[in-house]
Design a protein around this motif. Structure first.
Motif, PDB file in Angstrom:
ATOM      1  N   PHE A 198       0.845  -1.199   0.000  1.00 32.02           N
ATOM      2  CA  PHE A 198       0.000   0.000   0.000  1.00 32.02           C
ATOM      3  C   PHE A 198       0.877   1.245   0.000  1.00 32.02           C
ATOM      4  O   PHE A 198       0.646   2.185  -0.765  1.00 32.02           O
ATOM      5  N   ASP A 199       1.890   1.258   0.842  1.00 29.75           N
ATOM      6  CA  ASP A 199       2.803   2.400   0.909  1.00 29.75           C
ATOM      7  C   ASP A 199       3.547   2.589  -0.407  1.00 29.75           C
ATOM      8  O   ASP A 199       3.791   3.722  -0.836  1.00 29.75           O
ATOM      9  N   ASP A 200       3.912   1.493  -1.061  1.00 26.01           N
ATOM     10  CA  ASP A 200       4.581   1.577  -2.363  1.00 26.01           C
ATOM     11  C   ASP A 200       3.690   2.265  -3.393  1.00 26.01           C
ATOM     12  O   ASP A 200       4.159   3.090  -4.178  1.00 26.01           O
ATOM     13  N   VAL A 201       2.407   1.906  -3.395  1.00 23.90           N
ATOM     14  CA  VAL A 201       1.462   2.541  -4.330  1.00 23.90           C
ATOM     15  C   VAL A 201       1.371   4.038  -4.044  1.00 23.90           C
ATOM     16  O   VAL A 201       1.429   4.862  -4.954  1.00 23.90           O
ATOM     17  N   GLN A 202       1.261   4.393  -2.768  1.00 23.08           N
ATOM     18  CA  GLN A 202       1.139   5.805  -2.410  1.00 23.08           C
ATOM     19  C   GLN A 202       2.378   6.595  -2.830  1.00 23.08           C
ATOM     20  O   GLN A 202       2.278   7.706  -3.359  1.00 23.08           O
ATOM     21  N   ARG A 203       3.557   6.030  -2.598  1.00 27.35           N
ATOM     22  CA  ARG A 203       4.802   6.702  -3.002  1.00 27.35           C
ATOM     23  C   ARG A 203       4.868   6.869  -4.517  1.00 27.35           C
ATOM     24  O   ARG A 203       5.257   7.920  -5.019  1.00 27.35           O
ATOM     25  N   ALA A 204       4.474   5.840  -5.256  1.00 31.77           N
ATOM     26  CA  ALA A 204       4.510   5.917  -6.722  1.00 31.77           C
ATOM     27  C   ALA A 204       3.552   6.984  -7.233  1.00 31.77           C
ATOM     28  O   ALA A 204       3.886   7.751  -8.145  1.00 31.77           O
ATOM     29  N   VAL A 205       2.365   7.050  -6.659  1.00 26.85           N
ATOM     30  CA  VAL A 205       1.385   8.053  -7.082  1.00 26.85           C
ATOM     31  C   VAL A 205       1.919   9.450  -6.786  1.00 26.85           C
ATOM     32  O   VAL A 205       1.854  10.348  -7.627  1.00 26.85           O
ATOM     33  N   ARG A 206       2.469   9.658  -5.591  1.00 31.43           N
ATOM     34  CA  ARG A 206       3.018  10.969  -5.226  1.00 31.43           C
ATOM     35  C   ARG A 206       4.222  11.338  -6.086  1.00 31.43           C
ATOM     36  O   ARG A 206       4.367  12.483  -6.493  1.00 31.43           O
ATOM     37  N   ARG A 207       5.085  10.373  -6.364  1.00 28.63           N
ATOM     38  CA  ARG A 207       6.324  10.623  -7.094  1.00 28.63           C
ATOM     39  C   ARG A 207       6.041  11.144  -8.514  1.00 28.63           C
ATOM     40  O   ARG A 207       6.761  11.987  -9.023  1.00 28.63           O
TER      41      ARG A 207
ATOM     42  N   ALA B 123       4.400  15.208 -12.918  1.00 35.61           N
ATOM     43  CA  ALA B 123       4.461  14.829 -14.336  1.00 35.61           C
ATOM     44  C   ALA B 123       3.067  14.554 -14.881  1.00 35.61           C
ATOM     45  O   ALA B 123       2.737  14.951 -15.999  1.00 35.61           O
ATOM     46  N   ARG B 124       2.222  13.884 -14.089  1.00 38.65           N
ATOM     47  CA  ARG B 124       0.840  13.613 -14.522  1.00 38.65           C
ATOM     48  C   ARG B 124       0.064  14.912 -14.699  1.00 38.65           C
ATOM     49  O   ARG B 124      -0.674  15.081 -15.667  1.00 38.65           O
ATOM     50  N   GLN B 125       0.204  15.816 -13.749  1.00 39.78           N
ATOM     51  CA  GLN B 125      -0.510  17.091 -13.828  1.00 39.78           C
ATOM     52  C   GLN B 125      -0.044  17.903 -15.028  1.00 39.78           C
ATOM     53  O   GLN B 125      -0.849  18.522 -15.721  1.00 39.78           O
ATOM     54  N   ALA B 126       1.258  17.898 -15.304  1.00 38.07           N
ATOM     55  CA  ALA B 126       1.781  18.616 -16.467  1.00 38.07           C
ATOM     56  C   ALA B 126       1.257  18.002 -17.757  1.00 38.07           C
ATOM     57  O   ALA B 126       0.874  18.719 -18.685  1.00 38.07           O
ATOM     58  N   GLU B 127       1.208  16.669 -17.818  1.00 41.58           N
ATOM     59  CA  GLU B 127       0.681  16.000 -19.003  1.00 41.58           C
ATOM     60  C   GLU B 127      -0.792  16.319 -19.195  1.00 41.58           C
ATOM     61  O   GLU B 127      -1.246  16.587 -20.316  1.00 41.58           O
ATOM     62  N   GLN B 128      -1.557  16.338 -18.113  1.00 43.05           N
ATOM     63  CA  GLN B 128      -2.976  16.677 -18.210  1.00 43.05           C
ATOM     64  C   GLN B 128      -3.160  18.103 -18.720  1.00 43.05           C
ATOM     65  O   GLN B 128      -3.988  18.347 -19.601  1.00 43.05           O
ATOM     66  N   ARG B 129      -2.394  19.039 -18.182  1.00 44.07           N
ATOM     67  CA  ARG B 129      -2.494  20.432 -18.649  1.00 44.07           C
ATOM     68  C   ARG B 129      -2.134  20.542 -20.125  1.00 44.07           C
ATOM     69  O   ARG B 129      -2.772  21.270 -20.879  1.00 44.07           O
ATOM     70  N   THR B 130      -1.120  19.804 -20.548  1.00 46.22           N
ATOM     71  CA  THR B 130      -0.694  19.829 -21.954  1.00 46.22           C
ATOM     72  C   THR B 130      -1.785  19.281 -22.865  1.00 46.22           C
ATOM     73  O   THR B 130      -2.093  19.872 -23.906  1.00 46.22           O
ATOM     74  N   CYS B 131      -2.379  18.168 -22.483  1.00 52.59           N
ATOM     75  CA  CYS B 131      -3.447  17.575 -23.299  1.00 52.59           C
ATOM     76  C   CYS B 131      -4.686  18.462 -23.318  1.00 52.59           C
ATOM     77  O   CYS B 131      -5.330  18.627 -24.359  1.00 52.59           O
TER      78      CYS B 131
END
Length: 138
Positions: free
Chosen positions: A4-13, A17-25
């Protein structure tokens, strides 16, 4: 709780980049909206074009991982066209309507106008070619 902690770290990490990609699209979809408004030529704006961002119904994770599609409904007067776009290998790759696809590596005004005109031709063709094709739009 290790997995569970691994998933949370991956999402935060990858959040920035995800937000920048969303803004670009979303910026790409907004630029396509403006291209559609001017697709009839200089001085002939299409005033009955609107854009509504929406969640991609095929998305199975939230927040969407990098490389996912971002979606919107384009209202073109009496009809609506669902469009999805994502960044792939530095280009915008997308889908619209029943079977429309595109890939743009350059997103200048001319390329967006060409895509807008192609989208309009494809939608007109779907409605203008008879009842068999119109059934696929639902």
């Amino acid at each position: 709780m290790g997995e569970f902690d691994d998933v949370q770290r991956a999402v935060r990490r990858h959040a920035q980049a995800r937000q920048a990609e969303q803004r670009t699209c979303e910026a790409f979809l907004h630029a396509l909206y403006h291209a559609l408004r001017t697709a009839s030529g200089p001085g002939l704006p299409l005033n009955n074009v609107t854009l509504d961002f929406t969640a991609d119904p095929d998305a199975r994770l939230r927040p969407a991982p990098l490389g996912s599609f971002h979606a919107a409904w384009l209202r073109l007067g009496l009809c609506e066209v669902f469009i999805r776009v994502r960044r792939l290998e530095g280009a915008f790759q997308g889908e619209y309507g029943v079977s429309g696809v595109f890939r743009l590596e350059v997103t200048g005004e001319d390329e967006l106008l060409a895509l807008a005109r192609q989208l309009l031709r494809d939608v007109a063709g779907m409605y203008g070619s008879g009842p068999d094709n119109a059934a696929h739009l639902n």
